[in-house]
Write a protein that holds these residues in place. Structure first.
Motif, mmCIF file in Angstrom:
data_model
loop_
_atom_site.group_PDB
_atom_site.id
_atom_site.type_symbol
_atom_site.label_atom_id
_atom_site.label_comp_id
_atom_site.label_asym_id
_atom_site.label_seq_id
_atom_site.Cartn_x
_atom_site.Cartn_y
_atom_site.Cartn_z
ATOM 1 N N THR B 245 0.853 -1.200 0.000
ATOM 2 C CA THR B 245 0.000 0.000 0.000
ATOM 3 C C THR B 245 0.882 1.240 0.000
ATOM 4 O O THR B 245 2.023 1.193 0.478
ATOM 5 C CB THR B 245 -0.938 0.017 1.239
ATOM 6 N N ALA B 246 0.354 2.320 -0.500
ATOM 7 C CA ALA B 246 0.977 3.664 -0.384
ATOM 8 C C ALA B 246 2.443 3.677 -0.818
ATOM 9 O O ALA B 246 3.258 4.392 -0.230
ATOM 10 C CB ALA B 246 0.844 4.160 1.054
ATOM 11 N N GLY B 247 2.785 2.873 -1.808
ATOM 12 C CA GLY B 247 4.172 2.878 -2.277
ATOM 13 C C GLY B 247 5.130 2.158 -1.367
ATOM 14 O O GLY B 247 6.353 2.319 -1.461
ATOM 15 N N GLY B 248 4.604 1.347 -0.447
ATOM 16 C CA GLY B 248 5.456 0.591 0.461
ATOM 17 C C GLY B 248 4.902 -0.806 0.690
ATOM 18 O O GLY B 248 3.911 -1.208 0.054
ATOM 19 N N TRP B 249 5.508 -1.549 1.576
ATOM 20 C CA TRP B 249 5.049 -2.908 1.858
ATOM 21 C C TRP B 249 5.371 -3.309 3.295
ATOM 22 O O TRP B 249 6.225 -2.702 3.943
ATOM 23 C CB TRP B 249 5.686 -3.922 0.900
ATOM 24 N N ALA B 250 4.678 -4.349 3.757
ATOM 25 C CA ALA B 250 4.991 -4.960 5.050
ATOM 26 C C ALA B 250 4.939 -6.472 4.887
ATOM 27 O O ALA B 250 4.118 -6.993 4.123
ATOM 28 C CB ALA B 250 3.997 -4.513 6.114
ATOM 29 N N LEU B 251 5.820 -7.146 5.589
ATOM 30 C CA LEU B 251 5.848 -8.610 5.580
ATOM 31 C C LEU B 251 5.275 -9.071 6.920
ATOM 32 O O LEU B 251 5.807 -8.708 7.976
ATOM 33 C CB LEU B 251 7.292 -9.087 5.389
ATOM 34 N N LEU B 252 4.184 -9.831 6.855
ATOM 35 C CA LEU B 252 3.468 -10.218 8.072
ATOM 36 C C LEU B 252 3.523 -11.723 8.309
ATOM 37 O O LEU B 252 3.625 -12.509 7.359
ATOM 38 C CB LEU B 252 1.992 -9.804 7.960
ATOM 39 N N LEU B 253 3.403 -12.084 9.571
ATOM 40 C CA LEU B 253 3.244 -13.482 9.960
ATOM 41 C C LEU B 253 1.996 -13.580 10.831
ATOM 42 O O LEU B 253 1.704 -12.661 11.602
ATOM 43 C CB LEU B 253 4.439 -13.973 10.775
ATOM 44 N N ASP B 254 1.279 -14.671 10.703
ATOM 45 C CA ASP B 254 0.099 -14.941 11.519
ATOM 46 C C ASP B 254 0.305 -16.349 12.071
ATOM 47 O O ASP B 254 0.144 -17.332 11.359
ATOM 48 C CB ASP B 254 -1.144 -14.844 10.615
ATOM 49 N N ALA B 288 1.387 10.997 10.274
ATOM 50 C CA ALA B 288 0.215 10.150 10.064
ATOM 51 C C ALA B 288 -0.210 10.065 8.599
ATOM 52 O O ALA B 288 -0.876 9.120 8.197
ATOM 53 C CB ALA B 288 -0.936 10.668 10.916
ATOM 54 N N GLU B 289 0.162 11.074 7.794
ATOM 55 C CA GLU B 289 -0.216 11.065 6.373
ATOM 56 C C GLU B 289 0.832 10.358 5.518
ATOM 57 O O GLU B 289 0.667 10.227 4.306
ATOM 58 C CB GLU B 289 -0.361 12.506 5.862
ATOM 59 N N GLY B 290 1.903 9.942 6.114
ATOM 60 C CA GLY B 290 3.009 9.391 5.345
ATOM 61 C C GLY B 290 2.826 7.927 4.976
ATOM 62 O O GLY B 290 1.937 7.234 5.490
ATOM 63 N N ALA B 291 3.721 7.456 4.082
ATOM 64 C CA ALA B 291 3.634 6.072 3.614
ATOM 65 C C ALA B 291 3.864 5.064 4.740
ATOM 66 O O ALA B 291 3.130 4.063 4.822
ATOM 67 C CB ALA B 291 4.638 5.864 2.480
ATOM 68 N N PRO B 292 4.867 5.249 5.635
ATOM 69 C CA PRO B 292 5.026 4.266 6.714
ATOM 70 C C PRO B 292 3.759 4.120 7.563
ATOM 71 O O PRO B 292 3.372 2.997 7.917
ATOM 72 C CB PRO B 292 6.195 4.831 7.533
ATOM 73 N N ALA B 293 3.105 5.242 7.882
ATOM 74 C CA ALA B 293 1.884 5.162 8.687
ATOM 75 C C ALA B 293 0.802 4.385 7.940
ATOM 76 O O ALA B 293 0.086 3.565 8.532
ATOM 77 C CB ALA B 293 1.392 6.571 9.027
ATOM 78 N N ALA B 294 0.698 4.616 6.624
ATOM 79 C CA ALA B 294 -0.304 3.887 5.826
ATOM 80 C C ALA B 294 0.017 2.395 5.775
ATOM 81 O O ALA B 294 -0.886 1.542 5.849
ATOM 82 C CB ALA B 294 -0.351 4.474 4.410
ATOM 83 N N VAL B 295 1.292 2.065 5.656
ATOM 84 C CA VAL B 295 1.687 0.647 5.614
ATOM 85 C C VAL B 295 1.353 -0.034 6.942
ATOM 86 O O VAL B 295 0.806 -1.147 6.962
ATOM 87 C CB VAL B 295 3.204 0.518 5.303
ATOM 88 N N ILE B 296 1.670 0.631 8.058
ATOM 89 C CA ILE B 296 1.386 0.027 9.374
ATOM 90 C C ILE B 296 -0.124 -0.128 9.573
ATOM 91 O O ILE B 296 -0.600 -1.148 10.088
ATOM 92 C CB ILE B 296 2.021 0.870 10.514
ATOM 93 N N ARG B 297 -0.908 0.872 9.140
ATOM 94 C CA ARG B 297 -2.380 0.756 9.269
ATOM 95 C C ARG B 297 -2.882 -0.439 8.469
ATOM 96 O O ARG B 297 -3.690 -1.229 8.950
ATOM 97 C CB ARG B 297 -3.058 2.041 8.780
ATOM 98 N N ALA B 298 -2.400 -0.570 7.239
ATOM 99 C CA ALA B 298 -2.853 -1.674 6.382
ATOM 100 C C ALA B 298 -2.428 -3.020 6.958
ATOM 101 O O ALA B 298 -3.205 -3.991 6.959
ATOM 102 C CB ALA B 298 -2.284 -1.492 4.970
ATOM 103 N N ALA B 299 -1.206 -3.074 7.469
ATOM 104 C CA ALA B 299 -0.707 -4.338 8.060
ATOM 105 C C ALA B 299 -1.537 -4.705 9.281
ATOM 106 O O ALA B 299 -1.938 -5.866 9.461
ATOM 107 C CB ALA B 299 0.762 -4.169 8.440
ATOM 108 N N THR B 300 -1.817 -3.707 10.112
ATOM 109 C CA THR B 300 -2.579 -3.954 11.343
ATOM 110 C C THR B 300 -3.996 -4.413 11.006
ATOM 111 O O THR B 300 -4.510 -5.381 11.588
ATOM 112 C CB THR B 300 -2.612 -2.663 12.198
#
Lengths: 81, 369
Positions: B245-254, B288-300
């Protein structure tokens, strides 16, 4: 052995081993000082290297078994430096 | 007998097994179970690994792993190595007390630019030794967000350490008081809506574009192009979720834990790794408007929707820490440390620790999660 070198080694050892300097003498060793475990021995070697500005060889690190031996080694290395 | 540090060959496997047995018998304390060296020369954990052994006659007295990597330091490319799993018989036999120093000095001769990661906390022998050897040290903050208060209170072994505490936590869980207290404290605060996002099947050219677009913005970061990420998080491993999302990514584990030493039987979501462009300092894009914040919101949101009980993340860069706090994460005690050898520290120079991009994707990768 020069008293000044011995006193400096004793002071560093007391700090690392967390004992009062007056409880350390030339014969003090891991067998007589309860807190002198592997990790403290390692920290003692590093603290001595930092204070005196030289590195011990692996044989020197393993060869010293008491405060007196350490002071003698430090004195010998300092005189060669 | 003289001790030599040599490459780990197949013929050493038996001696390594005996070494591990001596460590297992002689060791005590919480770290003891981690004190086991690989019992084959190519354990296949990570690319670029070289294994070294301290050999005395027919016995192994210690060993360590060097993992060669490429780092970006303020946009410049440098080779470094991860100093990994150094183990010495000195842990259980005082006669080998100083072997740990020999191991690290041997590693420094092979690669002066070393780093160590994790290490289990400031009170452990390795970080204490590295600190004395003038390595630059920093703690990587730990963040958590509780989603299911009842299961959290019933299973969080890290704090259920005594009978009175277990009784208190159980009472809080069964009565609902714990849930209420956490809600009032904001620990279970819902996450703000996430913007458009998707789950990628693998890291490809799009990940290269993210990396090339932002690597100069980070004071220090391990290489994170598509090829490297595919090696770390292979597409054929279904555990890895790649949120874009938002030009970035997160790698998640569940992960459904079973008797985990810290998380008990909880279902734990982890934001293990992430990358995104950083906005200019002091602008909305850095907050809060930045890409890292958007990536963390999407990951969460992704992990919430999957039904995890708790989400955790270790992040060092201040912008990513701010993004986690923005999404309702709380900071907890950390035992995840990073140490840079003097040569690597000199390369990094005056750049603050909090400008380094370090998380659970570095070092050993997301193990135990």
């Amino acid at each position: 052995m020069k008293p000044a070198v011995f006193e400096q080694v004793r002071s560093i050892a007391a700090d690392v081993l967390e004992v009062e300097g007056r409880h350390l003498n030339a014969d003090s060793s891991p067998e007589t000082i309860e807190t002198w475990d592997s990790v403290r021995h390692l920290n003692l070697v590093l603290a001595l290297e930092e204070s005196f500005g030289f590195e011990f060889s692996p044989e020197e690190m393993d060869g010293v078994k008491s405060i007196g031996q350490i002071a003698a080694l430090v004195e010998s290395k300092a005189s060669r430096a | 007998m003289a001790l030599a540090i040599v490459p780990y060959l197949p013929g050493h496997a038996g001696a390594v097994k005996r070494f591990n047995q001596r460590l297992a018998v002689g060791s005590k304390g919480p770290a003891a179970e981690d004190w086991q060296f690989p019992e084959k020369p190519d354990p296949g954990w990570m690319p670029g690994m070289q294994l070294w052994l301290a050999v005395e006659g027919h016995e192994v007295r210690g060993g360590y792993i060097l993992r060669r990597q490429v780092f970006s330091v303020a946009g410049e490319t440098h080779t470094v190595a991860h100093y990994r799993l150094p183990l010495s018989e000195g842990l259980v036999n005082r006669a080998y007390a100083t072997l740990a120093i020999r191991l690290v000095r041997d590693a420094l001769e092979r690669e002066p630019r070393l780093y160590a990661l994790g290490m289990g906390g400031w009170d452990r022998p390795l970080p204490q030794m590295l600190k004395r050897m003038n390595w630059r040290m920093a703690a990587v903050p730990f963040y958590f967000k509780v989603l299911h208060a009842y299961r959290f209170l019933r299973h969080i072994r890290a704090v259920r350490s005594s009978l009175p505490r277990r009784v208190a936590f159980d009472a809080a869980a069964f009565s609902g008081i714990g849930w209420l207290a956490m809600k009032l404290a904001g620990v279970t605060r819902p996450t703000a809506a996430a913007g458009p996002m998707d789950i990628a099947a693998r890291f490809t050219g799009w990940a290269d574009a993210v990396w090339e677009g932002c690597r100069e913005q980070y004071g220090m970061a391990a290489w994170r192009d598509a090829t490297t990420l595919e090696q770390l998080y292979p597409a054929d491993n279904p555990r890895f979720l790649r949120v874009r999302t938002a030009g970035g990514w997160a790698l998640l584990l569940d992960t459904q834990m079973h008797g985990h030493k810290q998380f008990g039987h909880m279902r734990v979501g982890t934001i293990a790794d992430c990358l995104a462009p950083l906005g200019p300092e002091g602008t909305p894009e850095s907050g809060a408007e930045g890409a890292p914040a958007a990536v963390i919101r999407a990951a969460t949101r992704t992990l919430e929707d999957r039904g995890v009980d708790l989400i955790v993340s270790n992040q060092l860069h201040h912008t990513w820490c701010g993004a986690l706090e923005e999404a309702g994460f709380r900071q907890g005690p950390t035992n995840f440390l990073i140490a840079l050898s003097p040569a690597l520290a000199a390369l990094v120079g005056a750049r603050a620790d909090r400008e380094w991009h370090i998380n659970r994707g570095d070092g050993d990768g997301p193990i135990h999660l």
